[in-house]
Design a protein around this motif. Structure first.
Motif, PDB file in Angstrom:
ATOM      1  N   GLY A  94       0.774  -1.233   0.000  1.00 41.66           N
ATOM      2  CA  GLY A  94       0.000   0.000   0.000  1.00 41.66           C
ATOM      3  C   GLY A  94       0.803   1.279   0.000  1.00 41.66           C
ATOM      4  O   GLY A  94       0.228   2.364   0.099  1.00 41.66           O
ATOM      5  N   LYS A  95       2.119   1.215  -0.141  1.00 43.76           N
ATOM      6  CA  LYS A  95       2.960   2.412  -0.072  1.00 43.76           C
ATOM      7  C   LYS A  95       3.431   2.922  -1.428  1.00 43.76           C
ATOM      8  O   LYS A  95       3.934   4.029  -1.516  1.00 43.76           O
ATOM      9  CB  LYS A  95       4.195   2.143   0.800  1.00 43.76           C
ATOM     10  N   LEU A  96       3.307   2.115  -2.469  1.00 39.23           N
ATOM     11  CA  LEU A  96       3.785   2.527  -3.787  1.00 39.23           C
ATOM     12  C   LEU A  96       2.622   3.038  -4.636  1.00 39.23           C
ATOM     13  O   LEU A  96       1.540   2.441  -4.644  1.00 39.23           O
ATOM     14  CB  LEU A  96       4.486   1.361  -4.490  1.00 39.23           C
ATOM     15  N   PRO A  97       2.841   4.131  -5.405  1.00 42.81           N
ATOM     16  CA  PRO A  97       1.739   4.774  -6.115  1.00 42.81           C
ATOM     17  C   PRO A  97       1.368   4.158  -7.461  1.00 42.81           C
ATOM     18  O   PRO A  97       0.284   4.409  -7.974  1.00 42.81           O
ATOM     19  CB  PRO A  97       2.254   6.195  -6.315  1.00 42.81           C
ATOM     20  N   TYR A  98       2.237   3.366  -8.049  1.00 37.25           N
ATOM     21  CA  TYR A  98       2.005   2.842  -9.404  1.00 37.25           C
ATOM     22  C   TYR A  98       1.562   1.381  -9.294  1.00 37.25           C
ATOM     23  O   TYR A  98       1.451   0.826  -8.195  1.00 37.25           O
ATOM     24  CB  TYR A  98       3.302   2.998 -10.214  1.00 37.25           C
ATOM     25  N   ARG A  99       1.347   0.731 -10.426  1.00 39.32           N
ATOM     26  CA  ARG A  99       0.955  -0.686 -10.429  1.00 39.32           C
ATOM     27  C   ARG A  99       2.075  -1.528  -9.816  1.00 39.32           C
ATOM     28  O   ARG A  99       3.254  -1.337 -10.121  1.00 39.32           O
ATOM     29  CB  ARG A  99       0.646  -1.146 -11.848  1.00 39.32           C
ATOM     30  N   THR A 100       1.675  -2.480  -8.964  1.00 38.76           N
ATOM     31  CA  THR A 100       2.654  -3.258  -8.213  1.00 38.76           C
ATOM     32  C   THR A 100       2.430  -4.760  -8.370  1.00 38.76           C
ATOM     33  O   THR A 100       1.365  -5.207  -8.789  1.00 38.76           O
ATOM     34  CB  THR A 100       2.576  -2.932  -6.710  1.00 38.76           C
ATOM     35  N   VAL A 101       3.459  -5.502  -7.983  1.00 43.52           N
ATOM     36  CA  VAL A 101       3.346  -6.940  -7.745  1.00 43.52           C
ATOM     37  C   VAL A 101       3.656  -7.126  -6.271  1.00 43.52           C
ATOM     38  O   VAL A 101       4.429  -6.359  -5.676  1.00 43.52           O
ATOM     39  CB  VAL A 101       4.293  -7.772  -8.645  1.00 43.52           C
ATOM     40  N   SER A 102       3.048  -8.132  -5.652  1.00 41.00           N
ATOM     41  CA  SER A 102       3.206  -8.291  -4.205  1.00 41.00           C
ATOM     42  C   SER A 102       3.534  -9.722  -3.837  1.00 41.00           C
ATOM     43  O   SER A 102       3.299 -10.666  -4.599  1.00 41.00           O
ATOM     44  CB  SER A 102       1.945  -7.825  -3.476  1.00 41.00           C
ATOM     45  N   GLU A 103       4.069  -9.870  -2.625  1.00 43.45           N
ATOM     46  CA  GLU A 103       4.434 -11.173  -2.078  1.00 43.45           C
ATOM     47  C   GLU A 103       4.219 -11.116  -0.572  1.00 43.45           C
ATOM     48  O   GLU A 103       4.712 -10.207   0.095  1.00 43.45           O
ATOM     49  CB  GLU A 103       5.903 -11.486  -2.397  1.00 43.45           C
ATOM     50  N   SER A 104       3.488 -12.096  -0.054  1.00 43.50           N
ATOM     51  CA  SER A 104       3.270 -12.187   1.392  1.00 43.50           C
ATOM     52  C   SER A 104       4.241 -13.196   1.999  1.00 43.50           C
ATOM     53  O   SER A 104       4.699 -14.124   1.321  1.00 43.50           O
ATOM     54  CB  SER A 104       1.831 -12.604   1.688  1.00 43.50           C
ATOM     55  N   TYR A 105       4.535 -13.018   3.280  1.00 43.96           N
ATOM     56  CA  TYR A 105       5.520 -13.868   3.953  1.00 43.96           C
ATOM     57  C   TYR A 105       5.309 -13.795   5.461  1.00 43.96           C
ATOM     58  O   TYR A 105       4.617 -12.916   5.969  1.00 43.96           O
ATOM     59  CB  TYR A 105       6.941 -13.423   3.589  1.00 43.96           C
ATOM     60  N   ASP A 106       5.965 -14.711   6.169  1.00 38.82           N
ATOM     61  CA  ASP A 106       5.933 -14.717   7.633  1.00 38.82           C
ATOM     62  C   ASP A 106       7.174 -14.031   8.168  1.00 38.82           C
ATOM     63  O   ASP A 106       8.252 -14.134   7.591  1.00 38.82           O
ATOM     64  CB  ASP A 106       5.897 -16.156   8.169  1.00 38.82           C
ATOM     65  N   LEU A 107       7.011 -13.300   9.268  1.00 36.74           N
ATOM     66  CA  LEU A 107       8.155 -12.716   9.979  1.00 36.74           C
ATOM     67  C   LEU A 107       8.257 -13.310  11.368  1.00 36.74           C
ATOM     68  O   LEU A 107       7.415 -14.120  11.760  1.00 36.74           O
ATOM     69  CB  LEU A 107       8.044 -11.204  10.165  1.00 36.74           C
ATOM     70  N   GLU A 108       9.251 -12.846  12.110  1.00 29.32           N
ATOM     71  CA  GLU A 108       9.429 -13.383  13.453  1.00 29.32           C
ATOM     72  C   GLU A 108       8.295 -12.996  14.388  1.00 29.32           C
ATOM     73  O   GLU A 108       8.057 -13.651  15.384  1.00 29.32           O
ATOM     74  CB  GLU A 108      10.793 -12.993  14.050  1.00 29.32           C
ATOM     75  N   TYR A 109       7.531 -11.932  14.067  1.00 28.89           N
ATOM     76  CA  TYR A 109       6.441 -11.485  14.949  1.00 28.89           C
ATOM     77  C   TYR A 109       5.077 -11.530  14.284  1.00 28.89           C
ATOM     78  O   TYR A 109       4.142 -10.935  14.762  1.00 28.89           O
ATOM     79  CB  TYR A 109       6.686 -10.035  15.420  1.00 28.89           C
ATOM     80  N   GLY A 110       4.916 -12.158  13.131  1.00 25.13           N
ATOM     81  CA  GLY A 110       3.616 -12.175  12.468  1.00 25.13           C
ATOM     82  C   GLY A 110       3.755 -12.422  10.976  1.00 25.13           C
ATOM     83  O   GLY A 110       4.566 -13.228  10.559  1.00 25.13           O
ATOM     84  N   ALA A 111       2.952 -11.724  10.183  1.00 30.06           N
ATOM     85  CA  ALA A 111       2.981 -11.861   8.726  1.00 30.06           C
ATOM     86  C   ALA A 111       2.947 -10.471   8.090  1.00 30.06           C
ATOM     87  O   ALA A 111       2.535  -9.505   8.726  1.00 30.06           O
ATOM     88  CB  ALA A 111       1.800 -12.685   8.243  1.00 30.06           C
ATOM     89  N   ALA A 112       3.391 -10.395   6.842  1.00 28.86           N
ATOM     90  CA  ALA A 112       3.424  -9.110   6.144  1.00 28.86           C
ATOM     91  C   ALA A 112       3.410  -9.346   4.638  1.00 28.86           C
ATOM     92  O   ALA A 112       3.548 -10.475   4.168  1.00 28.86           O
ATOM     93  CB  ALA A 112       4.661  -8.308   6.542  1.00 28.86           C
ATOM     94  N   THR A 113       3.269  -8.255   3.897  1.00 25.61           N
ATOM     95  CA  THR A 113       3.303  -8.283   2.439  1.00 25.61           C
ATOM     96  C   THR A 113       4.200  -7.141   1.969  1.00 25.61           C
ATOM     97  O   THR A 113       4.145  -6.050   2.520  1.00 25.61           O
ATOM     98  CB  THR A 113       1.883  -8.097   1.859  1.00 25.61           C
ATOM     99  N   VAL A 114       5.021  -7.424   0.957  1.00 22.60           N
ATOM    100  CA  VAL A 114       5.832  -6.379   0.330  1.00 22.60           C
ATOM    101  C   VAL A 114       5.477  -6.287  -1.146  1.00 22.60           C
ATOM    102  O   VAL A 114       4.948  -7.233  -1.733  1.00 22.60           O
ATOM    103  CB  VAL A 114       7.351  -6.617   0.505  1.00 22.60           C
ATOM    104  N   GLU A 115       5.779  -5.123  -1.726  1.00 20.98           N
ATOM    105  CA  GLU A 115       5.461  -4.858  -3.126  1.00 20.98           C
ATOM    106  C   GLU A 115       6.602  -4.106  -3.804  1.00 20.98           C
ATOM    107  O   GLU A 115       7.380  -3.420  -3.147  1.00 20.98           O
ATOM    108  CB  GLU A 115       4.209  -3.973  -3.223  1.00 20.98           C
TER     109      GLU A 115
END
Length: 188
Positions: A94-115
């Motif tokens: 949700g931080k990038l203004p243009y069209r994105t591709v994303s990937e979700s993953y687990d972290l040491e304290y929960g889960a997240a998604t990057v783009e």
């Protein structure tokens, strides 16, 4: 004529390590948080850190440095600048203004998604991913998958700190990703 001993060799990695603060029980009880802000505040330490990365990659024939949100955004652009390369931000969702591709993953304290932007790089581009540390390896693996989805070749993952007891560096290497870390801390 008297003998004057030479200065001992400078231990750059040891010096970087000495500038990292450990904050106990943050962000939750039992966690030993490795804080790089003292390292960033110390001009010599910051220079030594950047120089370690630059010397490692100066002849690597790279196209980009990619930095992982958020602390990879601190060192990554400096290294990219020093190597005369472009920089690719891998952001939280949700931080990038243009069209994105994303990937979700687990972290040491929960889960997240990057783009990343869908046009961040292209087929065959050679990239090093930089972050502050490797814990579970989820963030770096997600970044690697995103870049490879766009056709890039991830040459290496790089971080200031490895937390090997959390297993991330082992998991990343098991996928075939070469890693470079400046220093490591045992425990959690």
């Amino acid at each position: 004529m008297s003998y004057v001993p030479a200065n001992p060799p400078f231990d750059a990695a040891g010096f970087v390590n000495s500038q990292i603060r450990t904050v106990p029980d943050w962000p939750q009880p039992g966690v030993q948080f490795r804080d790089i802000t003292p390292l960033l505040q110390h001009p010599k330490a910051l220079r030594v850190l950047v120089d370690l990365f630059v010397q490692r990659y100066i002849e690597a024939k790279l196209d980009y440095i990619a930095g992982l949100d958020a602390r990879g955004f601190i060192i990554g652009p400096i290294v990219a600048y020093e190597l005369n390369l472009g920089f690719i931000p891998i952001r939280k969702a949700g931080k990038l203004p243009y069209r994105t591709v994303s990937e979700s993953y687990d972290l040491e304290y929960g889960a997240a998604t990057v783009e990343i932007h869908e046009d961040a790089c292209g087929p065959g581009d050679r990239i090093v991913i930089i972050d502050d540390l490797i814990a579970t390896g989820g963030t770096m693996m997600a970044g690697k998958k995103l870049l490879e989805r766009l056709g890039a070749v991830v040459v290496e993952g790089a971080a200031i700190i490895d937390l090997p007891d959390l297993g991330g560096s082992g998991r990343l290497r098991a996928t075939g990703l070469p890693l470079y870390t400046v220093t490591e801390f045992g425990g959690h």
